[in-house]
Design a protein around this motif. Structure first.
Motif, mmCIF file in Angstrom:
data_model
loop_
_atom_site.group_PDB
_atom_site.id
_atom_site.type_symbol
_atom_site.label_atom_id
_atom_site.label_comp_id
_atom_site.label_asym_id
_atom_site.label_seq_id
_atom_site.Cartn_x
_atom_site.Cartn_y
_atom_site.Cartn_z
ATOM 1 N N THR A 176 0.827 -1.203 0.000
ATOM 2 C CA THR A 176 0.000 0.000 0.000
ATOM 3 C C THR A 176 0.862 1.253 0.000
ATOM 4 O OG1 THR A 176 -1.688 -1.213 1.243
ATOM 5 C CG2 THR A 176 -1.890 1.180 1.182
ATOM 6 N N ALA A 177 1.967 1.216 0.732
ATOM 7 C CA ALA A 177 2.878 2.361 0.740
ATOM 8 C C ALA A 177 3.396 2.638 -0.667
ATOM 9 C CB ALA A 177 4.042 2.105 1.694
ATOM 10 N N GLU A 178 3.736 1.575 -1.383
ATOM 11 C CA GLU A 178 4.233 1.749 -2.749
ATOM 12 C C GLU A 178 3.130 2.297 -3.657
ATOM 13 O OE1 GLU A 178 6.475 -0.863 -6.257
ATOM 14 O OE2 GLU A 178 5.870 -1.793 -4.358
ATOM 15 N N ARG A 179 1.926 1.773 -3.498
ATOM 16 C CA ARG A 179 0.810 2.236 -4.320
ATOM 17 C C ARG A 179 0.465 3.700 -4.035
ATOM 18 N NH1 ARG A 179 -2.561 -1.430 -2.878
ATOM 19 N NH2 ARG A 179 -4.001 -0.246 -1.591
ATOM 20 N N ALA A 180 0.611 4.111 -2.784
ATOM 21 C CA ALA A 180 0.305 5.490 -2.401
ATOM 22 C C ALA A 180 1.441 6.450 -2.717
ATOM 23 C CB ALA A 180 -0.023 5.546 -0.910
ATOM 24 N N GLY A 181 2.607 5.911 -3.082
ATOM 25 C CA GLY A 181 3.738 6.764 -3.415
ATOM 26 C C GLY A 181 4.365 7.461 -2.237
ATOM 27 N N VAL A 182 4.247 6.872 -1.052
ATOM 28 C CA VAL A 182 4.838 7.487 0.130
ATOM 29 C C VAL A 182 6.213 6.853 0.393
ATOM 30 C CG1 VAL A 182 2.636 8.065 1.170
ATOM 31 C CG2 VAL A 182 3.653 5.867 1.681
ATOM 32 N N PRO A 183 7.151 7.671 0.896
ATOM 33 C CA PRO A 183 6.942 9.038 1.368
ATOM 34 C C PRO A 183 7.106 10.135 0.310
ATOM 35 C CG PRO A 183 9.134 8.342 1.958
ATOM 36 C CD PRO A 183 8.485 7.162 1.266
#
Length: 390
Positions: free
Chosen positions: A219-226
């Protein structure tokens, strides 16, 4: 009715709405949901951004090294340009206590457009991702965890298929100023971001507590964070909004296994903690600042003022309405004081604490227009971003 009475009635109406219509923010029963041990324990990488944390690391880092986690886990501590030997101390503590494997890295100074913490998180996440963990635990260097903290976080995330599980660490309350200001800090935060609203399916409200965030790596990768929130000073709320925009599910509540060990013994220490980011949350808007000042005055300052003025002027309507508003305010603060195991006699002092927060917010704006922006650990961000709405 007199103008004073109308102000008191307005404040009482506001408290009626806050009591019943703001997600029952004042309740403190949002704790880790029911959870079961998963059939297989996923890999987890614990990422700790640290800048000049030698004072608190001997308390916090051993608690991470000692995590009783059935699966594979490692710690990546990102030494963000420390000058007090933070990295060397971390290695020494790892050698002394053993436990989870620890890697210490130094990413260098942040590139333009990045805040220091998010720059450190970027490098820590990149390094950890090489081993493809399923979850990332993002936790601050001043946060101490009970031995079962990671296990319980992962179990909650797996049981309820959550992409982000965050706990508001129990902050330190030892000095007189900490007792007066710290429980109110969490109370005001939950008023802005009611935990029940965050935790609802299809929620529109998004928030997290940056000291303890378990995040699904995919999910972090999909959301482009940070990267997507690289300029945010209020990074925890920004992170939650980015995850929500990416379709992730959130959970936020009060911690039972996670504690902040950072001391704020003086009012000046607490003042800096709040004022460094308060105006950023208002998007550097003079209009929002003015509305916030008026709102705080009406909601928190008007009840005791109208009660006292009403009694002095023999204005029964003002006195009764102001007194009832103050009583409702006091009642909503009691659960937070119980959570922090503080004397309930502090509850009627909430208007004074709110006045302090009002002054801290105004000072945050003054520092911004003086070009000082948000200052933390020797770095100044002249115009930091608020948590973006979209």
């Amino acid at each position: 009715m007199s103008v004073l009475a109308w102000i008191a009635v307005g404040s009482l109406a506001a408290w009626g709405w806050l009591l019943l219509g703001q997600g029952f923010f004042w309740r403190t029963d949002q704790r880790l949901p029911r959870r079961e041990a998963p059939p297989d324990w996923p890999d987890v990488a614990v990422v700790v951004p640290a800048r000049d944390e030698a004072e608190v690391l001997p308390v916090s880092l051993p608690s991470l090294l000692a995590q009783d986690y059935p699966g594979r886990a490692e710690i990546v501590l990102v030494d963000d340009g420390s000058t007090d030997g933070t990295g060397e101390l971390a290695r020494a503590l790892s050698g002394r206590y053993g436990g989870l494997p620890l890697r210490v890295v130094r990413p260098g100074e942040p590139e333009p457009g990045w805040t220091g913490k998010l720059w450190a998180l970027r490098h820590g996440i990149e390094l950890a991702s090489a081993r493809e963990p399923e979850y990332l635990l993002l936790t601050d260097a001043d946060i101490a965890h009970k031995p079962d903290s990671l296990r319980e976080l992962v179990a909650a995330a797996r049981t309820h298929n959550l992409d982000l599980v965050s706990q508001m660490a129990r902050l330190r309350v030892a000095s007189a100023w900490e007792r007066l200001v710290v429980p109110a800090f969490v109370y005001f935060f939950s008023q802005l971001y009611p935990f029940r609203w965050v935790n609802r399916p299809e929620a529109r409200t998004a928030a997290a507590a940056g000291g303890c965030v378990l995040l699904r790596a995919e999910t972090a990768e999909r959301a482009g964070v940070p990267d997507a929130i690289r300029q945010a000073v209020i990074d925890d709320v920004s992170l939650a909004r980015a995850v929500q925009r990416a379709g992730g599910s959130l959970w936020l509540g009060l911690a039972e296994r996670v504690d902040s060990v950072r001391p704020y013994p003086r009012l000046a220490d607490l003042w800096r903690m709040v004022s460094r980011s308060a105006y950023a949350q208002l998007r550097h808007s003079p209009l929002l600042l003015g509305g916030t000042v008026v709102g705080l005055a009406l909601v928190y300052l008007a009840p005791p003022v109208t009660l006292c003025a009403g009694v002095a002027a023999h204005d029964a309507a003002a006195g009764w309405a102001g007194g009832l508003a103050w009583a409702v305010m006091t009642g909503t603060y009691l659960p937070m004081l119980r959570h922090y195991r503080q004397p309930l006699l502090l509850a009627p002092l909430l208007p004074f604490t709110a006045l302090l927060y009002l002054l801290m917010t105004v000072d945050s704006a003054v520092q911004h227009y003086r070009g000082r922006g948000a200052a933390w650990k020797g770095r100044t961000y002249a115009r930091p971003q608020a948590a973006p709405d979209r």
